[in-house]
Design a protein around this motif. Structure first.
Motif, PDB file in Angstrom:
ATOM      1  N   SER A   1       0.819  -1.219   0.000  1.00 54.56           N
ATOM      2  CA  SER A   1       0.000   0.000   0.000  1.00 54.56           C
ATOM      3  C   SER A   1       0.849   1.262   0.000  1.00 54.56           C
ATOM      4  O   SER A   1       0.364   2.349  -0.315  1.00 54.56           O
ATOM      5  CB  SER A   1      -0.921  -0.002   1.225  1.00 54.56           C
ATOM      6  OG  SER A   1      -0.172   0.026   2.425  1.00 54.56           O
ATOM      7  N   THR A   2       2.141   1.127   0.330  1.00 55.33           N
ATOM      8  CA  THR A   2       3.028   2.289   0.354  1.00 55.33           C
ATOM      9  C   THR A   2       3.480   2.699  -1.041  1.00 55.33           C
ATOM     10  O   THR A   2       4.024   3.793  -1.223  1.00 55.33           O
ATOM     11  CB  THR A   2       4.277   1.991   1.187  1.00 55.33           C
ATOM     12  OG1 THR A   2       5.008   0.916   0.558  1.00 55.33           O
ATOM     13  CG2 THR A   2       3.916   1.605   2.609  1.00 55.33           C
ATOM     14  N   GLY A   3       3.305   1.829  -2.027  1.00 51.24           N
ATOM     15  CA  GLY A   3       3.817   2.102  -3.362  1.00 51.24           C
ATOM     16  C   GLY A   3       5.307   1.869  -3.488  1.00 51.24           C
ATOM     17  O   GLY A   3       5.914   2.263  -4.483  1.00 51.24           O
ATOM     18  N   LEU A   4       5.895   1.197  -2.488  1.00 46.42           N
ATOM     19  CA  LEU A   4       7.327   0.949  -2.476  1.00 46.42           C
ATOM     20  C   LEU A   4       7.621  -0.523  -2.241  1.00 46.42           C
ATOM     21  O   LEU A   4       6.873  -1.222  -1.554  1.00 46.42           O
ATOM     22  CB  LEU A   4       8.007   1.755  -1.365  1.00 46.42           C
ATOM     23  CG  LEU A   4       7.843   3.278  -1.378  1.00 46.42           C
ATOM     24  CD1 LEU A   4       8.444   3.866  -0.098  1.00 46.42           C
ATOM     25  CD2 LEU A   4       8.482   3.880  -2.618  1.00 46.42           C
ATOM     26  N   ILE A   5       8.709  -0.996  -2.807  1.00 44.99           N
ATOM     27  CA  ILE A   5       9.283  -2.301  -2.470  1.00 44.99           C
ATOM     28  C   ILE A   5      10.724  -2.045  -2.068  1.00 44.99           C
ATOM     29  O   ILE A   5      11.548  -1.630  -2.889  1.00 44.99           O
ATOM     30  CB  ILE A   5       9.226  -3.292  -3.653  1.00 44.99           C
ATOM     31  CG1 ILE A   5       7.778  -3.556  -4.077  1.00 44.99           C
ATOM     32  CG2 ILE A   5       9.902  -4.609  -3.268  1.00 44.99           C
ATOM     33  CD1 ILE A   5       7.653  -4.450  -5.294  1.00 44.99           C
ATOM     34  N   ARG A   6      11.006  -2.210  -0.801  1.00 45.41           N
ATOM     35  CA  ARG A   6      12.338  -1.971  -0.238  1.00 45.41           C
ATOM     36  C   ARG A   6      12.860  -0.580  -0.604  1.00 45.41           C
ATOM     37  O   ARG A   6      14.003  -0.403  -1.027  1.00 45.41           O
ATOM     38  CB  ARG A   6      13.307  -3.070  -0.659  1.00 45.41           C
ATOM     39  CG  ARG A   6      12.822  -4.449  -0.239  1.00 45.41           C
ATOM     40  CD  ARG A   6      13.842  -5.539  -0.421  1.00 45.41           C
ATOM     41  NE  ARG A   6      13.224  -6.838  -0.133  1.00 45.41           N
ATOM     42  CZ  ARG A   6      13.858  -7.999  -0.175  1.00 45.41           C
ATOM     43  NH1 ARG A   6      15.154  -8.033  -0.469  1.00 45.41           N
ATOM     44  NH2 ARG A   6      13.219  -9.121   0.095  1.00 45.41           N
ATOM     45  N   GLY A   7      11.952   0.388  -0.457  1.00 40.69           N
ATOM     46  CA  GLY A   7      12.330   1.772  -0.645  1.00 40.69           C
ATOM     47  C   GLY A   7      12.283   2.275  -2.067  1.00 40.69           C
ATOM     48  O   GLY A   7      12.520   3.469  -2.309  1.00 40.69           O
ATOM     49  N   ARG A   8      11.975   1.391  -3.011  1.00 39.87           N
ATOM     50  CA  ARG A   8      11.925   1.807  -4.403  1.00 39.87           C
ATOM     51  C   ARG A   8      10.494   1.760  -4.919  1.00 39.87           C
ATOM     52  O   ARG A   8       9.755   0.840  -4.624  1.00 39.87           O
ATOM     53  CB  ARG A   8      12.861   0.956  -5.253  1.00 39.87           C
ATOM     54  CG  ARG A   8      14.339   1.248  -4.955  1.00 39.87           C
ATOM     55  CD  ARG A   8      15.276   0.227  -5.559  1.00 39.87           C
ATOM     56  NE  ARG A   8      16.672   0.611  -5.323  1.00 39.87           N
ATOM     57  CZ  ARG A   8      17.318   0.396  -4.178  1.00 39.87           C
ATOM     58  NH1 ARG A   8      16.699  -0.183  -3.154  1.00 39.87           N
ATOM     59  NH2 ARG A   8      18.584   0.767  -4.047  1.00 39.87           N
ATOM     60  N   ARG A   9      10.164   2.746  -5.740  1.00 41.94           N
ATOM     61  CA  ARG A   9       8.786   2.928  -6.191  1.00 41.94           C
ATOM     62  C   ARG A   9       8.366   1.824  -7.157  1.00 41.94           C
ATOM     63  O   ARG A   9       9.114   1.420  -8.037  1.00 41.94           O
ATOM     64  CB  ARG A   9       8.665   4.294  -6.882  1.00 41.94           C
ATOM     65  CG  ARG A   9       7.250   4.689  -7.283  1.00 41.94           C
ATOM     66  CD  ARG A   9       7.212   6.132  -7.762  1.00 41.94           C
ATOM     67  NE  ARG A   9       7.900   6.308  -9.035  1.00 41.94           N
ATOM     68  CZ  ARG A   9       7.283   6.285 -10.220  1.00 41.94           C
ATOM     69  NH1 ARG A   9       5.969   6.081 -10.290  1.00 41.94           N
ATOM     70  NH2 ARG A   9       7.974   6.477 -11.333  1.00 41.94           N
TER      71      ARG A   9
END
Length: 368
Positions: free
Chosen positions: A304-312
């Motif tokens: 839900s954050t739009g991120l995977i390990r800090g990457r968009r």
């Protein structure tokens, strides 16, 4: 009670109504239609509200099993859990997983795969995505555990639930009775229904102590690490399949699981494989051991954050391809790389199934 043995056959499908591979098992004597308790299927639809490949597959299975058993198709559908998950994006291969239970001469020294099934009552539209669905799913999960003879929730490794969704017609029917529904967005209703069912599993397994209705679809800190729920238009009840291990069951199959913390959590996939007794030293299950890999079941969900390990990532921003379709393709590729196979039961929409952006992964394998 006499020992039981769980069997699991994985067969391909050429299209959602193709039951030929299952019938070939019957004809060869490898599977008794009387002993089939559940069928899981990955169909090649879009996995959304209007994915009728799921209903098509259920209809084809009901007609085929009814013909084989000399029963009315609706009678078969009432007692055999048929869980169809739409969407085989990326390299995922359409297939069926046929689960059956037969008598065993004696239980094995080690625990073996145990299967239990149960069904809720039909839900009214206003109950979907709300407390009544949570409670009813929890009760059905407990009933399925009891049917499998699993007393310890820790021995449950995967709970598959098929649940209903809201359609415009169902929403109108509720409104005509003066009732409100959890949402009037039919697509959003899929997520709320999946989430309510998953929290019902979490409640039954003791993963959460209680489920406030306001938390459904909102509080992602509440989840089950062993629930996999899929919503469809083809039913009004929840169908629950519990997979675990029990010393009272015979056979050479066993199940293990892990929880992916995000969509690229390859170490969690490896952990589940190792727990099931499969080697992963070179990153992928070697061909010699791959024959013992019977099934992989997993959930996929965009964070839900739009991120995977800090990457968009752009899964939730793509107006052409639904986010759950992106997620299935991504997680399916990660798991396929680990196991060297593409006929994987990867289901999209992991609301309250694992942490945000992650999800459970389970492996059924034959013991060495």
């Amino acid at each position: 009670m006499p020992a039981r043995r769980a069997l699991l056959h994985r067969v391909p499908m050429r299209h959602p109504g193709d039951t030929a591979s299952i019938e070939a098992l019957f004809d060869a004597g490898a599977l008794d239609p009387q002993e089939v308790v559940a069928v899981l299927g990955k169909t090649e639809g879009n996995g959304c509200v209007n994915d009728f490949t799921r209903a098509y597959a259920v209809q084809a299975l009901s007609l085929m099993l009814g013909r084989r058993l000399g029963e009315a198709p609706e009678s078969v559908a009432a007692r055999v859990a048929m869980v169809m998950s739409g969407g085989t994006e990326g390299g995922l291969s359409p297939h069926f997983l046929v689960l059956s239970v037969t008598a065993a001469a004696a239980a094995e020294p080690a625990s073996a795969l145990a299967i239990g099934t149960a069904f809720t009552r039909d839900f009214a539209p206003e109950e979907l995505g709300r407390g009544p669905q949570v409670e009813a799913t929890a009760a059905a999960t407990r009933a399925a555990m009891a049917g499998a003879g699993i007393a310890d929730p820790a021995e449950v490794h995967y709970v598959q639930v098929k649940c209903p969704l809201l359609t415009s017609e169902r929403i109108a029917a509720a409104r005509a009775r003066g009732r409100t529904v959890a949402t009037e967005d039919t697509y959003h209703s899929m997520g709320l229904s999946r989430g309510a069912a998953a929290l019902g599993v979490a409640l039954a397994l003791g993963e959460v102590d209680s489920v406030p209705e306001a938390a459904i679809g909102a509080d992602w800190s509440l989840f089950s690490g062993r629930a996999s729920t899929s919503a469809g238009v083809e039913l009004l009840r929840c169908e629950v399949i519990v997979l675990g291990n029990s010393p009272d069951w015979g056979g050479d199959l066993a199940i293990a699981h892990a929880v992916m913390q995000d969509a690229i959590d390859l170490p969690a996939v490896h952990a589940a494989l190792r727990a099931a007794g499969l080697p992963t030293e070179d990153g992928q299950v070697p061909a010699a051991a791959r024959e013992r890999l019977v099934a992989v079941l997993a959930k996929a969900e965009p964070s839900s954050t739009g991120l995977i390990r800090g990457r968009r990532h752009i899964m939730a921003d793509d107006s052409d391809i639904n986010a759950t379709r992106h997620a299935r393709a991504l997680v399916g590729g990660v798991i396929a790389g680990a196991v060297g196979r593409t006929d994987l039961f990867v289901s999209g929409g992991a609301e309250h199934q694992g942490p945000d952006g992650g999800g459970p992964v389970a492996v059924v394998a034959r013991r060495a």
